[in-house]
Design a protein around this motif. Structure first.
Motif, mmCIF file in Angstrom:
data_model
loop_
_atom_site.group_PDB
_atom_site.id
_atom_site.type_symbol
_atom_site.label_atom_id
_atom_site.label_comp_id
_atom_site.label_asym_id
_atom_site.label_seq_id
_atom_site.Cartn_x
_atom_site.Cartn_y
_atom_site.Cartn_z
ATOM 1 N N ILE A 71 0.870 -1.179 0.000
ATOM 2 C CA ILE A 71 0.000 0.000 0.000
ATOM 3 C C ILE A 71 0.906 1.228 0.000
ATOM 4 N N SER A 72 0.688 2.128 -0.942
ATOM 5 C CA SER A 72 1.501 3.347 -0.934
ATOM 6 C C SER A 72 0.639 4.585 -0.657
ATOM 7 N N HIS A 73 -0.545 4.652 -1.273
ATOM 8 C CA HIS A 73 -1.420 5.813 -1.103
ATOM 9 C C HIS A 73 -2.706 5.408 -0.410
ATOM 10 N N VAL A 74 -3.178 6.243 0.496
ATOM 11 C CA VAL A 74 -4.411 5.906 1.224
ATOM 12 C C VAL A 74 -5.349 7.113 1.299
ATOM 13 N N TYR A 75 -6.624 6.839 1.182
ATOM 14 C CA TYR A 75 -7.628 7.845 1.505
ATOM 15 C C TYR A 75 -7.813 7.811 3.011
ATOM 16 N N VAL A 76 -7.683 8.961 3.627
ATOM 17 C CA VAL A 76 -7.655 9.026 5.082
ATOM 18 C C VAL A 76 -8.969 9.595 5.620
ATOM 19 N N GLY A 77 -9.574 8.875 6.553
ATOM 20 C CA GLY A 77 -10.799 9.353 7.189
ATOM 21 C C GLY A 77 -10.469 10.386 8.256
ATOM 22 N N VAL A 78 -11.266 11.439 8.323
ATOM 23 C CA VAL A 78 -11.082 12.438 9.389
ATOM 24 C C VAL A 78 -12.424 12.717 10.049
ATOM 25 N N THR A 79 -12.359 13.034 11.320
ATOM 26 C CA THR A 79 -13.559 13.449 12.045
ATOM 27 C C THR A 79 -13.116 14.320 13.214
ATOM 28 N N CYS A 171 1.064 11.609 10.947
ATOM 29 C CA CYS A 171 1.115 10.192 11.350
ATOM 30 C C CYS A 171 1.107 9.286 10.126
ATOM 31 N N VAL A 172 0.272 9.636 9.148
ATOM 32 C CA VAL A 172 0.173 8.833 7.921
ATOM 33 C C VAL A 172 1.531 8.826 7.211
ATOM 34 N N HIS A 173 2.147 9.997 7.086
ATOM 35 C CA HIS A 173 3.463 10.104 6.440
ATOM 36 C C HIS A 173 4.515 9.306 7.199
ATOM 37 N N ARG A 174 4.517 9.465 8.526
ATOM 38 C CA ARG A 174 5.539 8.766 9.324
ATOM 39 C C ARG A 174 5.380 7.259 9.235
ATOM 40 N N ALA A 175 4.157 6.807 8.916
ATOM 41 C CA ALA A 175 3.942 5.363 8.753
ATOM 42 C C ALA A 175 4.329 4.930 7.339
ATOM 43 N N GLY A 176 4.919 5.860 6.564
ATOM 44 C CA GLY A 176 5.422 5.514 5.234
ATOM 45 C C GLY A 176 4.366 5.533 4.149
ATOM 46 N N LEU A 177 3.264 6.232 4.394
ATOM 47 C CA LEU A 177 2.178 6.262 3.404
ATOM 48 C C LEU A 177 1.966 7.670 2.880
ATOM 49 N N GLU A 178 1.411 7.726 1.688
ATOM 50 C CA GLU A 178 1.113 9.001 1.046
ATOM 51 C C GLU A 178 -0.406 9.207 1.067
ATOM 52 N N PRO A 179 -0.896 10.297 1.670
ATOM 53 C CA PRO A 179 -2.343 10.516 1.654
ATOM 54 C C PRO A 179 -2.834 10.857 0.244
ATOM 55 N N ALA A 180 -3.822 10.126 -0.231
ATOM 56 C CA ALA A 180 -4.388 10.390 -1.557
ATOM 57 C C ALA A 180 -5.516 11.411 -1.464
ATOM 58 N N GLY A 181 -6.093 11.547 -0.299
ATOM 59 C CA GLY A 181 -7.192 12.486 -0.102
ATOM 60 C C GLY A 181 -7.778 12.309 1.282
ATOM 61 N N LEU A 182 -8.546 13.310 1.696
ATOM 62 C CA LEU A 182 -9.213 13.249 2.997
ATOM 63 C C LEU A 182 -10.699 13.017 2.786
ATOM 64 N N VAL A 183 -11.305 12.259 3.677
ATOM 65 C CA VAL A 183 -12.751 12.049 3.600
ATOM 66 C C VAL A 183 -13.334 12.210 5.002
ATOM 67 N N PHE A 184 -14.338 13.077 5.139
ATOM 68 C CA PHE A 184 -15.032 13.172 6.416
ATOM 69 C C PHE A 184 -15.752 11.839 6.634
ATOM 70 N N GLU A 185 -15.491 11.218 7.784
ATOM 71 C CA GLU A 185 -15.856 9.805 7.982
ATOM 72 C C GLU A 185 -17.312 9.402 7.712
ATOM 73 N N PRO A 186 -18.308 10.199 8.151
ATOM 74 C CA PRO A 186 -19.678 9.719 7.889
ATOM 75 C C PRO A 186 -20.016 9.639 6.402
ATOM 76 N N LEU A 187 -19.293 10.394 5.562
ATOM 77 C CA LEU A 187 -19.531 10.296 4.115
ATOM 78 C C LEU A 187 -19.069 8.931 3.622
ATOM 79 N N ALA A 188 -17.959 8.460 4.201
ATOM 80 C CA ALA A 188 -17.459 7.132 3.839
ATOM 81 C C ALA A 188 -18.436 6.062 4.324
ATOM 82 N N SER A 189 -18.873 6.173 5.570
ATOM 83 C CA SER A 189 -19.826 5.186 6.106
ATOM 84 C C SER A 189 -21.087 5.154 5.257
ATOM 85 N N SER A 190 -21.509 6.318 4.783
ATOM 86 C CA SER A 190 -22.701 6.397 3.925
ATOM 87 C C SER A 190 -22.472 5.669 2.610
ATOM 88 N N ALA A 191 -21.279 5.871 2.018
ATOM 89 C CA ALA A 191 -20.988 5.259 0.722
ATOM 90 C C ALA A 191 -21.047 3.736 0.824
#
Ligand code: ATP
Ligand code: MG
Length: 403
Positions: A71-79, A171-191
């Motif tokens: 895994i290199s890029h991740v969509y990161v949930g935020v709340t 934190c995401v960067h320090r874990a060796g990952l590249e953030p691909a985008g941010l998503v407000f969490e309930p939008l993800a849960s809805s999807a």
């Protein structure tokens, strides 16, 4: 080696969950899931960088091992309480000589709708188009190709505190990952859990996590209100520990096994609970336990109801409540919600993706599963803070599949 993968990272108050999906013959398919306990994050805010990094590393490593791809890029949930939302409108003149709306006009009108009074320390996370208006005709879902001189859009804008977001991304960067985008969490849960028809009719999604309860209200096909309340399932555990004079671990166990949000129970039983020092036990009735849980749940739902009443027009019809997050696993919580909101209520199980193992089809995985569904969608003109390189093209390509 699979060509196109997309990954989501949900860093919660109680657990971090990474999900990897790939484009298979039947569309997007989950190929890896990894979970690890989370102790450095509270209510969407990083409280311990090192802990959070460790938790991200552990969850992604597990997901990578299962998927067999890195895994290199991740969509990161935020709340978190720093997140705010508002509805806004953008207006532009259609540019071409033909007076026909083109993709560039749509992008310009969305950009125009993003012009809001934004304090220096805040950033826009999402500008979600709700509907377009072409020369005064409203309710247009896709204006490209339509004739007209004036294009308007109604958007739902979600903003967040820049420093809170920066810490999550650190934190995401320090874990060796590249953030691909941010998503407000309930939008993800809805999807992951809502059907398009539900979003049209009117639906309230509540993701009851450990530390927060995230809210997303949809009507007419788009997001009408989003928000968060800094109360989640952990407060129940706390109340149980205090009320039954036991430790947190025992209280959590009691909640899961005997807990219920129901007001009345036909078959009352009693069970033994360890004392604080763990050396002795004492008997407790389910009635005692209910007397602790039920008022808290009612209080939480009333807070949600008050927030909705404040932001959603009174005449807006809502058809249903959907509950996700680990808190949705509490027995009788759907009935409690149905009573307080006076709406039919169901538990949201992530179900919109192929390759889901039984283990992931639980309400607490709705956010992580939804990140791989909703994340790429945010790429198309509606995004959000994090800039991207090569992955942007992959994201756009994936995004087209669902738009
Ligand atoms: N069977 C169950 N009955 C009652 N509550 C449960 C059950 N299983 C999990 N929970 C509760 O769900 C909560 C965790 O939910 P979830 O995993 O969705 O949270 P999170 O994503 O880590 O946190 P947040 O979204 O608030 O940052 C905890 O409070 C936990 O006690
Ligand atoms: Mg969560």
């Amino acid at each position: 080696m699979r060509a196109q993968t997309v990954a989501g990272l949900d860093i919660g108050t109680t657990k971090t969950c990474a999900v990897v999906a790939a484009c298979g013959p039947q569309g997007l398919e989950i190929i890896g899931v990894g979970e690890a306990p989370s102790a450095g994050m509270r209510r969407g805010v990083v409280t311990d960088l090192e802990e959070t990094v460790r938790s991200i590393e552990a969850a992604t490593e597990r997901a990578e091992r299962m998927a067999g791809v890195p895994i290199s890029h991740v969509y990161v949930g935020v709340t978190g309480e720093h997140i705010q939302s508002t509805n806004n409108r953008g207006i532009v003149a259609v540019s071409g000589e033909e007076r026909e709306v083109v993709a560039g006009d749509v992008k310009r009108v969305l950009d125009a709708s993003k012009i809001i009074n934004l304090a220096a320390e805040r950033q826009i996370i999402h500008a979600l188009p709700r509907h377009y208006t072409v020369d005064g005709h409203d309710g247009v879902t896709d204006p490209v190709g339509m004739s007209g001189g004036r294009l308007e859009v109604d958007t739902h804008i979600i903003t967040g505190g820049a420093t809170f977001i920066a810490n999550v991304l650190k934190c995401v960067h320090r874990a060796g990952l590249e953030p691909a985008g941010l998503v407000f969490e309930p939008l993800a849960s809805s999807a992951a859990t809502l059907l398009p028809e539900e979003k049209v009719v009117g639906v309230v999604l509540l993701d009851i996590g450990g530390g927060t309860t995230d809210i997303a209200v949809y009507a007419g096909g788009g997001a009408l209100h989003t928000g968060t309340i800094p109360v989640g399932g952990n407060i129940l555990t706390n109340d149980i520990a205090l009320g039954l004079k036991t430790n947190f671990a025992e209280a959590e166990n009691v909640k899961r096994v005997y807990g219920t949000a129901a007001k009345t129970e036909t078959d009352e039983t009693s069970f033994s609970v360890k004392t604080l020092d763990g050396r002795n036990t004492r008997m407790v009735t389910t009635q005692e336990l209910r007397a602790i849980i039920e008022p808290r749940i009612a209080e939480l739902f009333r807070m949600v109801r008050a927030q909705i009443a404040e932001h959603v027009p009174r005449d807006q019809i809502l058809g249903e409540v959907v509950l996700t997050g680990g808190g949705a696993r509490l027995a009788g919580i759907d009935a409690a919600a149905a009573e307080i909101f006076a709406l039919p209520t169901r538990i949201g199980y992530p179900a919109t993706l192929a390759g889901l193992t039984e283990a992931v089809k639980q309400p607490e995985y709705a956010t992580a599963v939804g990140l791989v569904l909703f994340g790429p969608k945010t790429e198309n003109g509606t995004t959000n803070g994090v800039r991207r390189g090569i992955f942007g093209r992959v994201g756009a390509w994936l995004g087209e599949l669902w738009n």
